[in-house]
Design a protein around this motif. Structure first.
Motif, short mmCIF file in Angstrom:
data_model
loop_
_atom_site.label_atom_id
_atom_site.label_comp_id
_atom_site.label_asym_id
_atom_site.label_seq_id
_atom_site.Cartn_x
_atom_site.Cartn_y
_atom_site.Cartn_z
N ARG A 1 1.02 -1.34 -0.01
CA ARG A 1 0.14 0.18 -0.09
C ARG A 1 0.90 1.41 0.15
NH1 ARG A 1 -3.63 -0.68 4.94
NH2 ARG A 1 -1.71 -1.66 5.69
N VAL A 2 0.84 2.00 -1.07
CA VAL A 2 1.66 3.21 -1.46
C VAL A 2 0.98 4.30 -1.78
CG1 VAL A 2 3.67 4.00 -2.49
CG2 VAL A 2 3.68 1.63 -1.96
N ASP A 3 0.89 5.48 -0.99
CA ASP A 3 0.29 6.77 -1.33
C ASP A 3 1.30 7.75 -1.70
OD1 ASP A 3 -1.40 8.84 -1.60
OD2 ASP A 3 -1.55 9.30 0.71
N LEU A 4 1.19 8.13 -3.01
CA LEU A 4 2.40 9.00 -3.71
C LEU A 4 1.65 10.27 -4.01
CD1 LEU A 4 4.93 9.64 -5.10
CD2 LEU A 4 3.84 8.78 -7.10
N ASP A 5 2.30 11.41 -3.25
CA ASP A 5 1.79 12.91 -3.60
C ASP A 5 2.99 13.56 -3.99
OD1 ASP A 5 0.65 15.10 -3.02
OD2 ASP A 5 0.90 15.51 -1.07
N MET A 6 2.97 13.75 -5.35
CA MET A 6 3.80 14.60 -6.06
C MET A 6 3.27 16.01 -6.20
SD MET A 6 5.83 11.97 -8.58
CE MET A 6 6.97 13.16 -9.11
N ARG A 7 4.18 16.84 -5.98
CA ARG A 7 3.75 18.37 -6.04
C ARG A 7 4.73 19.09 -6.56
NH1 ARG A 7 1.58 19.23 0.03
NH2 ARG A 7 3.31 17.97 0.36
N CYS A 8 5.49 18.57 -7.51
CA CYS A 8 6.56 19.33 -8.07
C CYS A 8 6.20 20.50 -9.00
CB CYS A 8 7.61 18.37 -8.64
SG CYS A 8 8.27 17.27 -7.62
N ALA A 9 7.05 21.47 -9.20
CA ALA A 9 6.58 22.34 -10.12
C ALA A 9 6.80 21.82 -11.43
CB ALA A 9 7.62 23.77 -9.99
N GLU A 10 7.73 21.03 -11.80
CA GLU A 10 7.83 20.33 -12.94
C GLU A 10 7.86 18.96 -12.89
OE1 GLU A 10 11.22 21.66 -15.07
OE2 GLU A 10 10.47 23.79 -14.89
N PRO A 11 6.92 17.85 -13.49
CA PRO A 11 6.74 16.74 -13.38
C PRO A 11 7.97 16.01 -13.56
CG PRO A 11 4.90 17.43 -14.63
CD PRO A 11 5.92 18.63 -14.66
N ASP A 12 9.03 16.28 -14.67
CA ASP A 12 9.93 15.60 -14.86
C ASP A 12 10.96 15.55 -13.93
OD1 ASP A 12 8.76 14.52 -17.28
OD2 ASP A 12 9.60 16.22 -18.52
N GLY A 13 11.01 16.70 -13.02
CA GLY A 13 11.97 16.86 -11.93
C GLY A 13 13.44 17.28 -12.44
N PRO A 14 14.21 17.21 -11.59
CA PRO A 14 15.64 17.69 -11.91
C PRO A 14 16.25 16.88 -13.22
CG PRO A 14 15.68 16.86 -9.94
CD PRO A 14 14.34 17.05 -10.15
N ALA A 15 17.01 17.20 -13.66
CA ALA A 15 17.80 16.31 -14.87
C ALA A 15 18.92 15.76 -14.38
CB ALA A 15 18.07 17.07 -16.21
N GLY A 16 19.47 14.88 -14.60
CA GLY A 16 20.85 14.37 -14.36
C GLY A 16 20.98 13.66 -13.12
N ILE A 17 21.92 13.76 -12.30
CA ILE A 17 22.39 12.95 -11.27
C ILE A 17 21.41 13.37 -10.07
CG2 ILE A 17 23.81 14.74 -10.35
CD1 ILE A 17 25.44 12.41 -8.95
N ALA A 18 20.76 14.39 -10.05
CA ALA A 18 19.84 14.64 -8.97
C ALA A 18 18.45 13.85 -9.08
CB ALA A 18 19.34 15.88 -8.92
N GLY A 19 18.11 13.78 -10.63
CA GLY A 19 16.72 13.12 -10.77
C GLY A 19 17.04 11.57 -10.53
N LEU A 20 18.24 11.14 -10.93
CA LEU A 20 18.43 9.66 -10.61
C LEU A 20 18.52 9.46 -9.23
CD1 LEU A 20 19.33 6.79 -11.83
CD2 LEU A 20 21.62 7.62 -11.87
N THR A 21 19.15 10.36 -8.43
CA THR A 21 19.30 9.97 -6.99
C THR A 21 18.00 9.82 -6.32
OG1 THR A 21 21.36 11.15 -7.04
CG2 THR A 21 20.33 10.83 -4.94
N ALA A 22 17.09 10.89 -6.76
CA ALA A 22 15.53 10.70 -6.21
C ALA A 22 14.91 9.75 -6.47
CB ALA A 22 14.92 11.88 -6.80
N TYR A 23 15.13 9.09 -7.87
CA TYR A 23 14.57 7.65 -8.28
C TYR A 23 14.92 6.61 -7.35
CZ TYR A 23 13.23 3.80 -11.04
OH TYR A 23 12.72 2.51 -11.50
N ARG A 24 16.45 6.59 -6.96
CA ARG A 24 17.09 5.55 -6.18
C ARG A 24 16.46 5.86 -4.78
NH1 ARG A 24 18.07 2.28 -10.36
NH2 ARG A 24 19.86 2.85 -11.34
N ILE A 25 16.24 6.76 -4.30
CA ILE A 25 15.87 7.05 -2.86
C ILE A 25 14.48 6.25 -2.62
CG2 ILE A 25 15.03 8.66 -1.13
CD1 ILE A 25 17.23 10.54 -2.23
#
Length: 396
Positions: A286-310
């Motif tokens: 059971r997972v509840d995801l709440d995404m309230r980012c200004a841009e859906p794709d999020g930051p590019a590069g290592i920051a986006g990959l790190t968020a995915y890994r977290i």
């Protein structure tokens, strides 16, 4: 050619060349009444010179000094006993004009011996000068010239040896640094492999374990449910193999141009988080995801990959340590403000019934990733819940 054989050939060449130069210099000194250094010898045997000629020598008369020949022959052992050879050459130069062996011996001492030994041998080399002046009551200009020539030769031999020594030390340091860089690169490559294997495969294999465990414990499942569970297991295994291939491709050729063979790995980032959450939901989490980012794709590069890994590591840990507990994920932020991510789930009470193993390195790997990305991460208990918080830079 081995190193020892090469050194022996060089030493033999040095001995032969020194003998030839010494004979030629003795001839010049004898014919021209020239001295290159003060000598304490009497000029009689064995301090004097021997002259000989032979048809094999094209009619030339060669002048040699027996003691000079001895010091020249000692140069064969100059690498093994440089100090002893240097002392013999100094003694020979003190009683005969054996200048060439002296220069070679002092050069070798400067290259191979420590500074204290070099200074001691140099002082011994200069010792004949005051002894020579004390022996003769009358000091002529020729005597002063001989003393200056000897001092210059000693300084030149030692100075050139120290220069060659510095080059050798620099080469050795460069080689040692190259070895250290190679070892560091190997260690970093192993760490990258371990980190990528954990991040990519742990998530897929934990999903596969959950589905297999549900199939095992649900013995009364219908044929349709069993078929569906088997299809999910097969799909998870297939995705795990694909992820493994991508990881190996990136690790094997990180600097190659992907456009050459068209095998650029997919760029994983924040936009793929909903798919990641859906996979866990399909596995019963059971997972509840709440995404309230200004841009859906999020930051590019290592920051986006790190968020995915977290998110990936948090879901994997939730399945391992708190099976059945709900997970809430909140992601917000924007360019310039950074990306904030929080994952919360009730703490588990022990091992899962599926017995999913863990290496215990996931959160350590996340801390390394976040640090490399320039962000911050913290995790721990907040009341009954386990909370993981992270912040990542999001350039404007």
């Amino acid at each position: 050619m081995s190193g020892d054989r090469r050194e022996k050939i060089v030493d033999l060449g040095v001995v032969v060349l020194t003998a030839v130069l010494s004979a030629a210099l003795s001839y010049v000194q004898t014919r021209g009444n020239l001295a290159l250094s003060p000598a304490l010898g009497s000029g009689s045997w064995p301090f004097g010179t021997l002259s000989f000629s032979s048809p094999l020598l094209l009619g030339f008369t060669w002048v040699v000094n027996p003691i000079s020949l001895v010091s020249t022959g000692m140069l064969w052992w100059r690498r093994r006993w440089p100090t002893a050879v240097g002392v013999v050459a100094l003694a020979a130069a003190a009683v005969t004009p054996a200048v060439v062996p002296l220069v070679v011996a002092l050069f070798t001492v400067a290259v191979l011996r420590p500074p204290r030994t070099i200074v001691t041998v140099a002082l011994l080399g200069l010792l004949p000068i005051p002894v020579y002046f004390l022996t003769y009551s009358y000091v002529s200009g020729a005597l002063l010239a001989n003393a200056v020539i000897l001092a210059v030769l000693i300084a030149a031999a030692i100075g050139w040896g120290l220069f060659v020594r510095s080059l050798n030390d620099r080469t050795e340091r460069a080689e040692a640094e190259a070895v250290l860089r190679a070892r560091r690169a190997q260690r970093e490559a192993r760490e990258d492999i371990a980190r990528e294997m954990h991040d990519v495969l742990a998530h897929r294999l934990s999903l596969l374990s959950v589905h297999a465990g549900a199939l095992e414990f649900n013995s009364g499942a219908s044929a349709r449910e069993t078929t569906r569970a088997a299809a999910v297991i097969r799909e998870s295994a297939h995705q795990a193999l694909e992820d493994l291939q991508v990881v190996l491709q990136v690790l094997r050729s990180p600097t190659e141009d992907p456009a050459i063979d068209g095998t650029r790995p997919p760029q994983t980032g924040l936009a793929e988080v909903p798919d990641l959450v859906k996979e866990s939901q399909d596995a019963g989490l059971r997972v509840d995801l709440d995404m309230r980012c200004a841009e859906p794709d999020g930051p590019a590069g290592i920051a986006g990959l790190t968020a995915y890994r977290i998110v990936q590591e948090g879901l994997t840990n939730a399945r391992k340590h708190a099976p059945g507990a709900p997970v809430r994920i909140t992601v917000d932020g924007g360019p310039g403000d950074g990306l904030s991510l929080q994952m919360t789930n009730p703490a588990g009470r022990g091992a899962t019934r599926d017995g999913i193993p863990g290496a215990g390195q996931g959160l350590i790997g996340l801390e390394e990733r976040v640090t490399l990305a320039g962000g911050r991460i913290s995790h721990g208990m907040a009341g009954p819940d386990h909370v993981l918080r992270a912040w990542l830079p999001w350039p404007a």
